[in-house]
Design a protein around this motif. Structure first.
Motif, PDB file in Angstrom:
ATOM      1  N   VAL A 129     -25.121  34.293  22.574  1.00 14.43           N
ATOM      2  CA  VAL A 129     -25.663  35.472  21.902  1.00 14.43           C
ATOM      3  C   VAL A 129     -25.433  36.644  22.839  1.00 14.43           C
ATOM      4  O   VAL A 129     -25.768  36.574  24.023  1.00 14.43           O
ATOM      5  CB  VAL A 129     -27.167  35.294  21.598  1.00 14.43           C
ATOM      6  CG1 VAL A 129     -27.728  36.555  20.958  1.00 14.43           C
ATOM      7  CG2 VAL A 129     -27.391  34.093  20.697  1.00 14.43           C
ATOM      8  N   THR A 130     -24.823  37.723  22.330  1.00 10.49           N
ATOM      9  CA  THR A 130     -24.524  38.890  23.159  1.00 10.49           C
ATOM     10  C   THR A 130     -25.823  39.588  23.558  1.00 10.49           C
ATOM     11  O   THR A 130     -26.892  39.297  23.020  1.00 10.49           O
ATOM     12  CB  THR A 130     -23.611  39.886  22.411  1.00 10.49           C
ATOM     13  OG1 THR A 130     -24.334  40.404  21.292  1.00 10.49           O
ATOM     14  CG2 THR A 130     -22.315  39.228  21.968  1.00 10.49           C
ATOM     15  N   THR A 131     -25.708  40.535  24.489  1.00  9.86           N
ATOM     16  CA  THR A 131     -26.897  41.244  24.975  1.00  9.86           C
ATOM     17  C   THR A 131     -27.619  41.998  23.866  1.00  9.86           C
ATOM     18  O   THR A 131     -28.814  42.216  23.944  1.00  9.86           O
ATOM     19  CB  THR A 131     -26.523  42.232  26.097  1.00  9.86           C
ATOM     20  OG1 THR A 131     -25.494  43.099  25.624  1.00  9.86           O
ATOM     21  CG2 THR A 131     -26.069  41.499  27.335  1.00  9.86           C
ATOM     22  N   ASN A 132     -26.886  42.407  22.821  1.00 12.21           N
ATOM     23  CA  ASN A 132     -27.552  43.102  21.713  1.00 12.21           C
ATOM     24  C   ASN A 132     -27.949  42.150  20.586  1.00 12.21           C
ATOM     25  O   ASN A 132     -28.324  42.587  19.505  1.00 12.21           O
ATOM     26  CB  ASN A 132     -26.693  44.256  21.188  1.00 12.21           C
ATOM     27  CG  ASN A 132     -25.466  43.771  20.458  1.00 12.21           C
ATOM     28  OD1 ASN A 132     -25.093  42.612  20.548  1.00 12.21           O
ATOM     29  ND2 ASN A 132     -24.835  44.668  19.735  1.00 12.21           N
TER      30      ASN A 132
ATOM     31  N   ARG B  30     -21.570  36.459  14.156  1.00 11.00           N
ATOM     32  CA  ARG B  30     -22.768  36.588  13.332  1.00 11.00           C
ATOM     33  C   ARG B  30     -23.076  35.330  12.533  1.00 11.00           C
ATOM     34  O   ARG B  30     -23.267  34.275  13.101  1.00 11.00           O
ATOM     35  CB  ARG B  30     -22.635  37.800  12.411  1.00 11.00           C
ATOM     36  CG  ARG B  30     -22.628  39.095  13.156  1.00 11.00           C
ATOM     37  CD  ARG B  30     -22.521  40.254  12.165  1.00 11.00           C
ATOM     38  NE  ARG B  30     -22.023  41.419  12.842  1.00 11.00           N
ATOM     39  CZ  ARG B  30     -20.755  41.609  13.180  1.00 11.00           C
ATOM     40  NH1 ARG B  30     -19.847  40.744  12.854  1.00 11.00           N
ATOM     41  NH2 ARG B  30     -20.383  42.679  13.835  1.00 11.00           N
ATOM     42  N   ASN B  31     -23.171  35.468  11.208  1.00 10.76           N
ATOM     43  CA  ASN B  31     -23.564  34.332  10.372  1.00 10.76           C
ATOM     44  C   ASN B  31     -22.565  33.189  10.456  1.00 10.76           C
ATOM     45  O   ASN B  31     -22.960  32.019  10.420  1.00 10.76           O
ATOM     46  CB  ASN B  31     -23.763  34.759   8.924  1.00 10.76           C
ATOM     47  CG  ASN B  31     -25.046  35.524   8.742  1.00 10.76           C
ATOM     48  OD1 ASN B  31     -25.978  35.383   9.534  1.00 10.76           O
ATOM     49  ND2 ASN B  31     -25.111  36.352   7.720  1.00 10.76           N
ATOM     50  N   LEU B  32     -21.279  33.516  10.548  1.00  7.83           N
ATOM     51  CA  LEU B  32     -20.294  32.442  10.673  1.00  7.83           C
ATOM     52  C   LEU B  32     -20.547  31.668  11.967  1.00  7.83           C
ATOM     53  O   LEU B  32     -20.510  30.434  11.976  1.00  7.83           O
ATOM     54  CB  LEU B  32     -18.866  32.991  10.637  1.00  7.83           C
ATOM     55  CG  LEU B  32     -17.749  31.951  10.730  1.00  7.83           C
ATOM     56  CD1 LEU B  32     -17.868  30.902   9.615  1.00  7.83           C
ATOM     57  CD2 LEU B  32     -16.389  32.626  10.694  1.00  7.83           C
ATOM     58  N   ALA B  33     -20.834  32.381  13.050  1.00  5.22           N
ATOM     59  CA  ALA B  33     -21.145  31.721  14.328  1.00  5.22           C
ATOM     60  C   ALA B  33     -22.382  30.841  14.182  1.00  5.22           C
ATOM     61  O   ALA B  33     -22.397  29.680  14.624  1.00  5.22           O
ATOM     62  CB  ALA B  33     -21.362  32.752  15.430  1.00  5.22           C
TER      63      ALA B  33
ATOM     64  N   GLN C 175     -27.150  33.180   4.946  1.00  2.75           N
ATOM     65  CA  GLN C 175     -27.256  34.627   4.714  1.00  2.75           C
ATOM     66  C   GLN C 175     -26.282  35.428   5.586  1.00  2.75           C
ATOM     67  O   GLN C 175     -25.610  34.861   6.419  1.00  2.75           O
ATOM     68  CB  GLN C 175     -28.689  35.069   4.997  1.00  2.75           C
ATOM     69  CG  GLN C 175     -29.693  34.387   4.113  1.00  2.75           C
ATOM     70  CD  GLN C 175     -31.115  34.771   4.492  1.00  2.75           C
ATOM     71  OE1 GLN C 175     -31.345  35.620   5.346  1.00  2.75           O
ATOM     72  NE2 GLN C 175     -32.073  34.146   3.851  1.00  2.75           N
ATOM     73  N   ARG C 176     -26.259  36.774   5.456  1.00  2.45           N
ATOM     74  CA  ARG C 176     -25.312  37.673   6.157  1.00  2.45           C
ATOM     75  C   ARG C 176     -25.931  38.575   7.211  1.00  2.45           C
ATOM     76  O   ARG C 176     -27.128  38.706   7.290  1.00  2.45           O
ATOM     77  CB  ARG C 176     -24.633  38.579   5.128  1.00  2.45           C
ATOM     78  CG  ARG C 176     -23.905  37.824   4.087  1.00  2.45           C
ATOM     79  CD  ARG C 176     -23.119  38.789   3.234  1.00  2.45           C
ATOM     80  NE  ARG C 176     -22.024  38.052   2.685  1.00  2.45           N
ATOM     81  CZ  ARG C 176     -20.816  38.497   2.529  1.00  2.45           C
ATOM     82  NH1 ARG C 176     -20.526  39.718   2.821  1.00  2.45           N
ATOM     83  NH2 ARG C 176     -19.868  37.747   2.060  1.00  2.45           N
ATOM     84  N   SER C 177     -25.028  39.301   8.052  1.00  2.00           N
ATOM     85  CA  SER C 177     -25.487  40.321   9.032  1.00  2.00           C
ATOM     86  C   SER C 177     -24.484  41.462   9.220  1.00  2.00           C
ATOM     87  O   SER C 177     -23.575  41.589   8.432  1.00  2.00           O
ATOM     88  CB  SER C 177     -25.863  39.645  10.349  1.00  2.00           C
ATOM     89  OG  SER C 177     -24.764  39.459  11.160  1.00  2.00           O
ATOM     90  N   GLY C 178     -24.548  42.336  10.368  1.00  2.00           N
ATOM     91  CA  GLY C 178     -23.836  43.630  10.551  1.00  2.00           C
ATOM     92  C   GLY C 178     -22.599  43.692  11.471  1.00  2.00           C
ATOM     93  O   GLY C 178     -22.076  42.687  11.844  1.00  2.00           O
ATOM     94  N   PRO C 179     -22.074  44.921  11.863  1.00  2.00           N
ATOM     95  CA  PRO C 179     -20.803  45.116  12.584  1.00  2.00           C
ATOM     96  C   PRO C 179     -20.808  44.760  14.087  1.00  2.00           C
ATOM     97  O   PRO C 179     -21.851  44.682  14.708  1.00  2.00           O
ATOM     98  CB  PRO C 179     -20.525  46.605  12.407  1.00  2.00           C
ATOM     99  CG  PRO C 179     -21.856  47.224  12.245  1.00  2.00           C
ATOM    100  CD  PRO C 179     -22.731  46.180  11.571  1.00  2.00           C
TER     101      PRO C 179
END
Length: 157
Positions: free
Chosen positions: A20-23, A60-63, A120-124
């Motif tokens: 998981v990245t820092t953000n 994101r969701n794929l990960a 479900q989904r998420s952002g850029p």
């Protein structure tokens, strides 16, 4: 718009790496190996060509979904995504890294079955996210090719 999209049919060559990245953006990186086969009409036998190994980055969701799935070393997979080829210098040598930013990834249903569960989904992506993916790809590039060659053989898993 003018990106190279590819589809790869192969095998998971090493255990996927999840981070998981820092953000807070999930990243899963894995190596996929494929060995093209050609029929030799002179010998009437199938011949294996040289294996190809590609780093696949899932975001994101794929990960999250790949991480929650049972995709392990030796699992047959199908990957579609954007092809990225990077050139970089390390140890006074120019190297190339082939990477796929996955749009889809799943088990190859020609070789097995699956129990699908919707998600479900998420952002850029951010620059930090992309930097983490490059670092993960470089780690794969420096890994032991003998392990990957063994993983490309479905009988070795």
């Amino acid at each position: 718009m003018n990106e190279a999209h590819v589809t790869i049919t192969g095998w998971v060559a090493a255990e996927p790496r999840y981070a998981v990245t820092t953000n807070g953006t999930p990243l899963l990186s894995l190596r996929v190996g494929c060995t093209p086969r050609r029929f030799d009409r002179q010998t009437n036998q199938w011949q294996d060509d040289e294996s190809l190994f590609v780093t696949v980055n899932c975001w994101r969701n794929l990960a999250e979904n790949v991480n929650a799935s049972d995709l392990r070393r030796g699992t047959p997979v199908l990957v579609t995504g954007r092809l990225r080829v990077r050139q970089y210098e390390r140890d006074d040598q120019w190297r190339f890294s082939a990477e796929v930013e996955a749009l889809t990834l799943g088990p190859d249903l020609n070789r097995g079955t699956v129990d699908f569960r919707p998600a479900q989904r998420s952002g850029p992506l951010t620059d930090d996210d992309r930097r983490l993916a490059r670092d993960a790809a470089d780690e794969w590039a420096l890994g032991a090719p003998a392990d990957e060659e063994e993983a490309d053989d479905p009988k070795a898993a």
